[in-house]
Design an enzyme around this catalytic site. Structure first.
Site, PDB file in Angstrom:
ATOM      1  N   GLY A 157      18.580  81.878  49.853  1.00  0.00           N
ATOM      2  CA  GLY A 157      19.127  82.265  51.145  1.00  0.00           C
ATOM      3  C   GLY A 157      20.623  82.398  51.222  1.00  0.00           C
ATOM      4  O   GLY A 157      21.170  82.525  52.327  1.00  0.00           O
ATOM      5  N   TRP A 159      22.575  84.953  50.367  1.00  0.00           N
ATOM      6  CA  TRP A 159      22.969  86.253  50.925  1.00  0.00           C
ATOM      7  C   TRP A 159      22.609  86.334  52.402  1.00  0.00           C
ATOM      8  O   TRP A 159      23.339  86.950  53.179  1.00  0.00           O
ATOM      9  CB  TRP A 159      22.311  87.381  50.129  1.00  0.00           C
ATOM     10  CG  TRP A 159      23.070  87.703  48.864  1.00  0.00           C
ATOM     11  CD1 TRP A 159      23.823  86.839  48.134  1.00  0.00           C
ATOM     12  CD2 TRP A 159      23.167  88.969  48.216  1.00  0.00           C
ATOM     13  NE1 TRP A 159      24.371  87.481  47.051  1.00  0.00           N
ATOM     14  CE2 TRP A 159      23.984  88.790  47.075  1.00  0.00           C
ATOM     15  CE3 TRP A 159      22.630  90.225  48.457  1.00  0.00           C
ATOM     16  CZ2 TRP A 159      24.287  89.824  46.195  1.00  0.00           C
ATOM     17  CZ3 TRP A 159      22.920  91.269  47.585  1.00  0.00           C
ATOM     18  CH2 TRP A 159      23.748  91.071  46.466  1.00  0.00           C
ATOM     19  N   ASP A 210       5.493  90.345  50.003  1.00  0.00           N
ATOM     20  CA  ASP A 210       5.724  90.985  48.715  1.00  0.00           C
ATOM     21  C   ASP A 210       6.400  92.331  48.961  1.00  0.00           C
ATOM     22  O   ASP A 210       5.855  93.183  49.669  1.00  0.00           O
ATOM     23  CB  ASP A 210       4.377  91.180  48.009  1.00  0.00           C
ATOM     24  CG  ASP A 210       4.525  91.725  46.597  1.00  0.00           C
ATOM     25  OD1 ASP A 210       5.623  92.192  46.242  1.00  0.00           O
ATOM     26  OD2 ASP A 210       3.535  91.694  45.837  1.00  0.00           O
ATOM     27  N   ASP A 222      19.209  90.682  45.920  1.00  0.00           N
ATOM     28  CA  ASP A 222      19.799  89.952  44.795  1.00  0.00           C
ATOM     29  C   ASP A 222      18.708  89.383  43.900  1.00  0.00           C
ATOM     30  O   ASP A 222      18.947  88.465  43.124  1.00  0.00           O
ATOM     31  CB  ASP A 222      20.704  88.823  45.314  1.00  0.00           C
ATOM     32  CG  ASP A 222      21.537  88.187  44.216  1.00  0.00           C
ATOM     33  OD1 ASP A 222      21.922  88.907  43.270  1.00  0.00           O
ATOM     34  OD2 ASP A 222      21.793  86.966  44.288  1.00  0.00           O
ATOM     35  N   LYS A 226      20.933  94.180  42.717  1.00  0.00           N
ATOM     36  CA  LYS A 226      21.324  93.767  41.377  1.00  0.00           C
ATOM     37  C   LYS A 226      20.710  94.698  40.345  1.00  0.00           C
ATOM     38  O   LYS A 226      19.586  95.179  40.498  1.00  0.00           O
ATOM     39  CB  LYS A 226      20.863  92.337  41.110  1.00  0.00           C
ATOM     40  CG  LYS A 226      21.208  91.801  39.722  1.00  0.00           C
ATOM     41  CD  LYS A 226      20.701  90.389  39.528  1.00  0.00           C
ATOM     42  CE  LYS A 226      21.453  89.416  40.410  1.00  0.00           C
ATOM     43  NZ  LYS A 226      21.031  88.001  40.167  1.00  0.00           N
TER      44      LYS A 226
END
EC number: 2.1.1.205
Length: 304
Positions: A53, A55, A98, A126, A166
């Site tokens: 958590g 971000w 998901d 991320d 990322k």
């Protein structure tokens, strides 16, 4: 597993502890914002693969805590999505789901507006797979996660929105960069100062989101879905070409069909039959070619 002494000596690790961030990765998003201003003017954001958590904390402090009144707070919506539950964060709505499932995208949109017209202005991710130590495998799995994040972003982002995720730098980085430019007019790869120099991670920073004309957003899971079947479900000719493209190809078949379709002289074999695949262009598989692609491979192998 406890933090190593190397972690504890890291300046960003110590600063994260002092400032109350859940992980040092919070500074990565802060540095990306400092470089690109991705949080400016944003009131609706989605954090994919959010746990633990850090971000989401950045989004909360930069978007929610800066609101001047209750009206602004009610207009600020931050959705954090992860398979794992995490401790509550002020101003952040958490969804356990998901990101490779369409139902998750629908749940995200439902929290912005009942009619789906109000969408996110920013999507960040991320997330990273469990590292195996085999660079090629880690790179491949990270790229597939990036494709999943991108596909859900195409569903929930409004026109002109931004996307940050990322990426592990490697041989496929150039291909993925080209693919990102299909959906975003501005694209860059950035390694923030808080990212360790020994790490192969960087971040794609995309802005000015714009769907290609005729493209219908789809949630893609290359490990679960048959991309060829998925691309035809929408009935869009654009999807038939772009969906296999952004999924980085089909590992079930050869990369270069022409090598299987011709002999050493480059001439087509008269007794080899071909299966017409509607996704492929007519130049590769003409309509009059019939038969099984498996037969093609068997016949060609028997000649060698």
């Amino acid at each position: 597993m406890g933090k190593t002494s190397k972690d504890k000596r890291d300046i960003y690790y110590r600063q994260a502890k002092e400032e109350g961030w859940r992980a040092r990765s919070a500074f990565k998003l802060l540095h990306i914002h400092d470089a690109y201003g991705i949080l400016n003017g944003v009131r609706r954001a989605v954090d994919l693969c959010a746990a633990p958590g850090s971000w989401s904390q950045v989004l909360s402090r930069k978007l929610y805590d800066t609101c001047q009144n209750d009206a602004e707070k009610s207009a600020t919506k931050i959705i954090a999505v992860d398979l794992q539950a995490m401790a509550p964060i002020r101003g952040v709505l958490q969804l356990q789901g998901d990101i490779t499932k369409e139902s998750t995208a629908e749940a995200i949109i439902s929290h912005f507006s009942a009619d789906g017209e109000e969408k996110a202005q920013l999507v960040v991710c991320d997330g990273a797979p469990d590292v195996t130590g085999v660079h090629e495998m880690d790179e491949y799995m990270q790229h597939q996660l990036l494709v999943s994040a991108l596909s859900i972003a195409t569903v929930v982002l409004e026109s002109g929105g931004s996307f940050v995720a990322k990426i592990f730098q490697g041989n496929a980085t150039g291909l993925l960069s080209t693919q990102m430019k299909i959906f975003f007019n501005k694209f860059d790869i950035y390694k923030p100062p808080s990212s360790r120099s020994s790490s192969i991670e960087s971040f794609v920073v995309c802005s000015d989101f714009c769907l290609p004309p005729g493209y219908i957003p789809q949630v893609i899971n290359t490990a679960r879905d048959d991309i060829r079947v998925l691309a035809q479900k929408t009935g869009s000719d654009v999807n038939r070409r772009l969906v296999p493209f952004i999924a980085c190809g089909d590992l079930d078949g050869p990369n270069n069909h022409s090598e299987d379709e011709s002999d050493a002289s480059g001439e087509l074999q008269d007794d080899i039959k071909y299966d017409y695949d509607g996704i492929m262009s007519d130049e590769i598989y003409p309509q009059e070619f019939k038969g099984s692609y498996e037969e093609l491979k068997i016949n060609h192998t028997s000649r060698q």
